[in-house]
Design an enzyme around this catalytic site. Structure first.
Site, PDB file in Angstrom:
ATOM      1  CB  CYS A 281      99.145 -34.422  91.791  1.00  0.00           C
ATOM      2  SG  CYS A 281      99.608 -33.674  93.350  1.00  0.00           S
TER       3      CYS A 281
ATOM      4  CB  CYS B 184      97.344 -27.168  95.311  1.00  0.00           C
ATOM      5  SG  CYS B 184      96.869 -27.935  93.745  1.00  0.00           S
TER       6      CYS B 184
HETATM    7 FE1  FES Z   1      98.762 -31.642  93.267  1.00  0.00          FE
HETATM    8 FE2  FES Z   1      98.796 -29.081  92.779  1.00  0.00          FE
HETATM    9  S1  FES Z   1      98.271 -30.666  91.393  1.00  0.00           S
HETATM   10  S2  FES Z   1      99.519 -30.086  94.551  1.00  0.00           S
END
Ligand code: FES
Length: 145
Positions: free
Chosen positions: A33, A103
């Protein structure tokens, strides 16, 4: 989709920012991400986390988990902070959507990374459980787009 607690910690993050006289800093990222989380610790001579802070360049859940994680380790010993799991952070936030669990993993890893840094700076043995191994969470170098 998000619990009240998550929204609260996202909207009013606790301990946001650098700690001026920090003696431990950890930074981790998730290559998939691209989010990055940085944790700062000010640890007293007797190993208590007197102050901590975070800087997170990432999604709302990453900000909420950073905020909650710093709240959970403040005032704790480094051994106690090492016992913090991402599951405990998720529980304290009363849940996260499955796609956002990673996360919370960043938050656990960032705390561990900051403790390792503190131990290295102090020249003390790195406690067991502090080293986060390279694994499926892909923290570290970001992939090229
Ligand atoms: Fe990767 Fe939240 S989407 S840390």
């Amino acid at each position: 989709m998000y619990t009240e607690k998550v929204l609260d910690h996202f909207s009013n993050p606790r301990n946001m920012g650098e700690v001026a006289d920090a003696n431990g800093m950890g930074i981790v990222g998730n290559a998939k991400c691209g989010d990055i989380m940085q944790i700062f610790l000010k640890v007293s001579d007797d190993g208590v986390i007197e102050d901590c802070g975070f800087k997170t360049f990432g999604c709302g859940a990453a900000i909420a988990t950073s905020s909650m994680a710093t709240e959970m380790i403040k005032g704790k010993t480094i051994e106690e902070a090492l016992a913090l799991t991402n599951a405990a952070v998720v529980e304290a936030l009363e849940g996260l959507p499955p796609a956002k669990i990673h996360c919370s993993v960043l938050a656990e890893e960032a705390v561990k990374s900051a403790i390792v840094d503190y131990c290295k700076r102090k020249g003390i043995a790195i406690p067991e459980g502090a080293i986060v191994e390279e694994h499926e969470h892909d923290h570290g170098e970001a992939e090229e787009e």
